[in-house]
Design a protein around this motif. Structure first.
Motif, PDB file in Angstrom:
ATOM      1  N   PHE A 132      55.329  44.597  47.903  1.00  0.00           N
ATOM      2  CA  PHE A 132      54.608  45.803  46.952  1.00  0.00           C
ATOM      3  C   PHE A 132      53.657  46.323  47.630  1.00  0.00           C
ATOM      4  N   LEU A 133      53.437  46.458  46.936  1.00  0.00           N
ATOM      5  CA  LEU A 133      52.647  47.669  47.140  1.00  0.00           C
ATOM      6  C   LEU A 133      51.071  47.654  46.497  1.00  0.00           C
ATOM      7  N   ALA A 134      49.498  47.661  47.073  1.00  0.00           N
ATOM      8  CA  ALA A 134      48.256  47.668  46.203  1.00  0.00           C
ATOM      9  C   ALA A 134      48.505  46.419  45.697  1.00  0.00           C
ATOM     10  N   LEU A 135      48.549  45.117  46.172  1.00  0.00           N
ATOM     11  CA  LEU A 135      48.733  43.950  45.341  1.00  0.00           C
ATOM     12  C   LEU A 135      47.158  43.638  45.824  1.00  0.00           C
ATOM     13  N   PRO A 136      46.323  43.033  45.220  1.00  0.00           N
ATOM     14  CA  PRO A 136      44.735  42.697  45.467  1.00  0.00           C
ATOM     15  C   PRO A 136      44.676  41.973  46.886  1.00  0.00           C
ATOM     16  N   LEU A 137      44.573  42.347  47.743  1.00  0.00           N
ATOM     17  CA  LEU A 137      43.829  41.716  49.068  1.00  0.00           C
ATOM     18  C   LEU A 137      43.052  40.284  49.247  1.00  0.00           C
ATOM     19  N   LEU A 138      43.521  39.319  48.965  1.00  0.00           N
ATOM     20  CA  LEU A 138      42.809  37.987  49.018  1.00  0.00           C
ATOM     21  C   LEU A 138      42.919  36.845  50.215  1.00  0.00           C
ATOM     22  N   PHE A 180      29.953  48.938  39.937  1.00  0.00           N
ATOM     23  CA  PHE A 180      28.410  50.251  39.711  1.00  0.00           C
ATOM     24  C   PHE A 180      27.714  48.630  40.102  1.00  0.00           C
ATOM     25  N   PHE A 181      26.269  48.398  40.758  1.00  0.00           N
ATOM     26  CA  PHE A 181      25.429  47.411  41.280  1.00  0.00           C
ATOM     27  C   PHE A 181      24.357  48.888  40.966  1.00  0.00           C
ATOM     28  N   PRO A 182      23.503  48.738  39.420  1.00  0.00           N
ATOM     29  CA  PRO A 182      22.222  48.983  39.749  1.00  0.00           C
ATOM     30  C   PRO A 182      21.314  49.224  40.395  1.00  0.00           C
ATOM     31  N   GLU A 183      21.127  47.300  41.101  1.00  0.00           N
ATOM     32  CA  GLU A 183      20.223  46.939  41.514  1.00  0.00           C
ATOM     33  C   GLU A 183      19.888  47.801  42.792  1.00  0.00           C
ATOM     34  N   THR A 184      20.600  48.152  43.395  1.00  0.00           N
ATOM     35  CA  THR A 184      21.016  48.699  44.884  1.00  0.00           C
ATOM     36  C   THR A 184      21.331  50.061  44.617  1.00  0.00           C
ATOM     37  N   GLY A 185      22.532  50.875  43.325  1.00  0.00           N
ATOM     38  CA  GLY A 185      22.599  51.887  42.989  1.00  0.00           C
ATOM     39  C   GLY A 185      23.684  52.182  44.331  1.00  0.00           C
ATOM     40  N   HIS A 186      25.045  51.156  44.776  1.00  0.00           N
ATOM     41  CA  HIS A 186      26.029  51.306  45.363  1.00  0.00           C
ATOM     42  C   HIS A 186      26.956  50.940  44.457  1.00  0.00           C
ATOM     43  N   ASN A 187      28.357  51.402  44.769  1.00  0.00           N
ATOM     44  CA  ASN A 187      29.659  50.934  43.939  1.00  0.00           C
ATOM     45  C   ASN A 187      30.304  50.429  44.839  1.00  0.00           C
ATOM     46  N   VAL A 188      31.136  49.189  44.521  1.00  0.00           N
ATOM     47  CA  VAL A 188      32.724  48.389  44.926  1.00  0.00           C
ATOM     48  C   VAL A 188      33.710  48.989  44.853  1.00  0.00           C
ATOM     49  N   CYS A 189      34.491  49.349  44.921  1.00  0.00           N
ATOM     50  CA  CYS A 189      35.710  49.607  45.097  1.00  0.00           C
ATOM     51  C   CYS A 189      36.780  49.361  45.135  1.00  0.00           C
ATOM     52  N   GLY A 190      38.318  49.801  44.912  1.00  0.00           N
ATOM     53  CA  GLY A 190      39.044  49.612  45.413  1.00  0.00           C
ATOM     54  C   GLY A 190      40.126  47.704  46.003  1.00  0.00           C
ATOM     55  N   ALA A 191      39.958  47.896  47.303  1.00  0.00           N
ATOM     56  CA  ALA A 191      40.675  46.579  47.989  1.00  0.00           C
ATOM     57  C   ALA A 191      39.199  45.714  48.119  1.00  0.00           C
ATOM     58  N   PHE A 192      37.904  46.556  48.332  1.00  0.00           N
ATOM     59  CA  PHE A 192      37.017  45.595  48.691  1.00  0.00           C
ATOM     60  C   PHE A 192      36.598  45.270  47.225  1.00  0.00           C
ATOM     61  N   LEU A 193      36.367  45.869  46.394  1.00  0.00           N
ATOM     62  CA  LEU A 193      35.910  45.228  44.930  1.00  0.00           C
ATOM     63  C   LEU A 193      37.216  44.094  44.561  1.00  0.00           C
ATOM     64  N   SER A 194      38.651  44.261  45.572  1.00  0.00           N
ATOM     65  CA  SER A 194      39.079  42.870  44.380  1.00  0.00           C
ATOM     66  C   SER A 194      39.232  41.535  45.588  1.00  0.00           C
ATOM     67  N   GLN A 195      38.299  42.046  46.549  1.00  0.00           N
ATOM     68  CA  GLN A 195      37.969  40.786  47.521  1.00  0.00           C
ATOM     69  C   GLN A 195      36.733  40.313  46.862  1.00  0.00           C
ATOM     70  N   TRP A 196      36.121  40.897  46.694  1.00  0.00           N
ATOM     71  CA  TRP A 196      34.507  40.606  46.002  1.00  0.00           C
ATOM     72  C   TRP A 196      35.070  39.658  44.843  1.00  0.00           C
TER      73      TRP A 196
END
Length: 438
Positions: free
Chosen positions: A13-19, A129-145
């Motif tokens: 499988f490709l691009a499954l969430p990274l846990l 998107f987190f307006p508190e700090t002005g940053h996005n979390v995307c992709g595998a990092f977002l899946s982890q978060w």
């Protein structure tokens, strides 16, 4: 018309969430649990918390005994671990009687880095998107978060509050830094952790929490890889449109007045377009290069990342073809598909996550199909969570004319696993992956 459909079912499988591999919650224990790897033990409330909230993948091994330390000027009982510091706060009710240190902030401060100076972003599709700090979390990092967090409510799944309790807010976008093994990795800083992407690891262990506890307890003389110092420029035009990407077809996200002061943080197509940051409005986007006067040479400015619109990058030998190819991308990552003949790209197309594209006019021939998925495209490749694959079978396009009938080939491929799919894929090394154009 002959109609051939290829459903792509991948063997892996490709691009499954990274846990992270979490240890399931267990009943509180009062005895000691000792670790020969470091020679330290955990017990009581610290042990209970460690075992219920992730264990080794989240905290690592203990690297100190339970001891008193001053935290923000107040004495607390704390115990250090490879990835974090657990603090006992008996004045709080459970589960808030154990708190995690803000090791992301502390590590950046120890390096003499002000996290507020990291380039800010604007909301991006498919990201959090987190307006508190002005940053996005995307992709595998977002899946982890989203998938991980401290247990606060005793219910299945993780809430935003539980995510924040473990990671905190993002302090940076995705950047490259040299870690303790001397290699450069893509990382993202948060208040309490540093997420790292390790592409050589098995998929389930490619996104890891950094060893911030070790780095703060046993500091070494190492410096992170930092981005080139951005060039400050002044806008020469008036009412200059700022766009999501390097082209007039991208949506407008703001405007700049004449004499606005900007930082140039990237470029595209030999500085035809510049990625700029307007600090006073917390705005980052693209403007035509002719709207500012650059002092640096263009080759001294790094390629800027963006998110292309679904469509075709390159067409070669497509003048009078009849073939048709539909590409469906059901993954959580954007994708690029490249058709080659004799290793020469004939067609390359960008397909956003959960989007589809139909390309017509494909010339007869036998094509090798490559595809890459990831995020933060720089015009050549994905710079975050990039993977490279090819379909094992070739695609043949054929047009036949008989009397007044024309038949031609139609293929449909998917970049996500499909039940009953008929095609296998293989990993491809980055150096063997074709470019999007000649």
């Amino acid at each position: 018309m002959s109609h051939h459909t290829l459903l792509i079912g991948m063997k892996s499988f490709l691009a499954l969430p990274l846990l992270l591999a979490f240890t399931p919650p267990i009943k509180a224990q009062t005895g000691e649990r000792c670790f020969s790897e470091t020679g330290f033990c955990i017990s009581g409330r610290i042990r209970e918390f460690w075992e219920q909230n992730g264990g080794l993948p989240v905290f690592g091994f203990p690297i100190s005994p339970l001891q008193e330390e001053l935290i923000e000027g107040q004495p607390f009982q704390v115990q250090w671990f490879e990835r974090n510091r657990l603090e006992l706060h008996p004045e709080n009710r459970r589960p808030y009687d154990v708190l995690l240190g803000r090791l992301g902030v502390e590590r950046l401060n120890a390096q003499g880095r002000d996290w507020f100076m990291f380039p800010k972003s604007v909301p991006q599709s498919g990201c959090r998107f987190f307006p508190e700090t002005g940053h996005n979390v995307c992709g595998a990092f977002l899946s982890q978060w989203r998938a991980n967090g401290l247990e606060l409510d005793g219910r299945p799944g993780k809430t935003t509050a539980e995510n924040l309790a473990l990671f905190g807010l993002p302090l940076s976008g995705v950047i490259e830094e040299t870690l303790s093994d001397g290699k450069v990795y893509q990382v993202q800083w948060f208040e309490r952790v540093r997420l790292e992407f390790h592409p050589a690891n098995p998929p389930s262990y490619q996104v890891l929490l950094g060893l911030l506890g070790n780095e703060l307890r046993f500091p070494v003389a190492s410096q992170p890889v930092s981005s080139p110092t951005p060039e400050s420029v002044v806008v020469t035009g008036n009412a200059v449109a700022v766009r999501e990407g390097p082209g007039s077809s991208y949506p407008e996200i703001g405007q700049l007045a004449q004499s606005s002061e900007l930082d140039v943080v990237g470029q595209f197509n030999n500085c035809t377009w510049l990625k700029v940051r307007y600090r006073s409005q917390n705005l980052t986007g693209w403007i035509p290069g002719e709207q500012v006067a650059l002092l640096k040479r263009c080759d001294a400015i790094p390629l800027g990342t963006f998110r292309p619109i679904t469509g075709v990058f390159l067409r070669e030998a497509q003048s009078d073809g009849k073939g048709e190819l539909t590409i469906e991308n059901g993954t959580d990552q954007d994708g690029v598909v490249i058709l080659t003949v004799n290793n020469i790209p004939q067609l390359s197309a960008y397909v956003r996550s959960h989007d589809a594209l139909t390309v017509s006019g494909i010339t007869d021939g036998i094509y090798q199909i490559y595809f890459s998925t990831g995020s933060e495209w720089n015009g050549r490749e994905f710079t975050v969570n990039a993977s490279y694959r090819k379909f094992r079978d070739m695609l043949a396009f054929e047009t036949r004319v008989s009397d007044d009938t024309i038949t031609y080939t139609i293929w449909r491929i998917t970049l996500h696993p499909v039940a009953g799919g008929t095609a296998a894929t293989d990993n491809v090394g980055r150096d063997n992956f074709p470019g999007v154009g000649r």
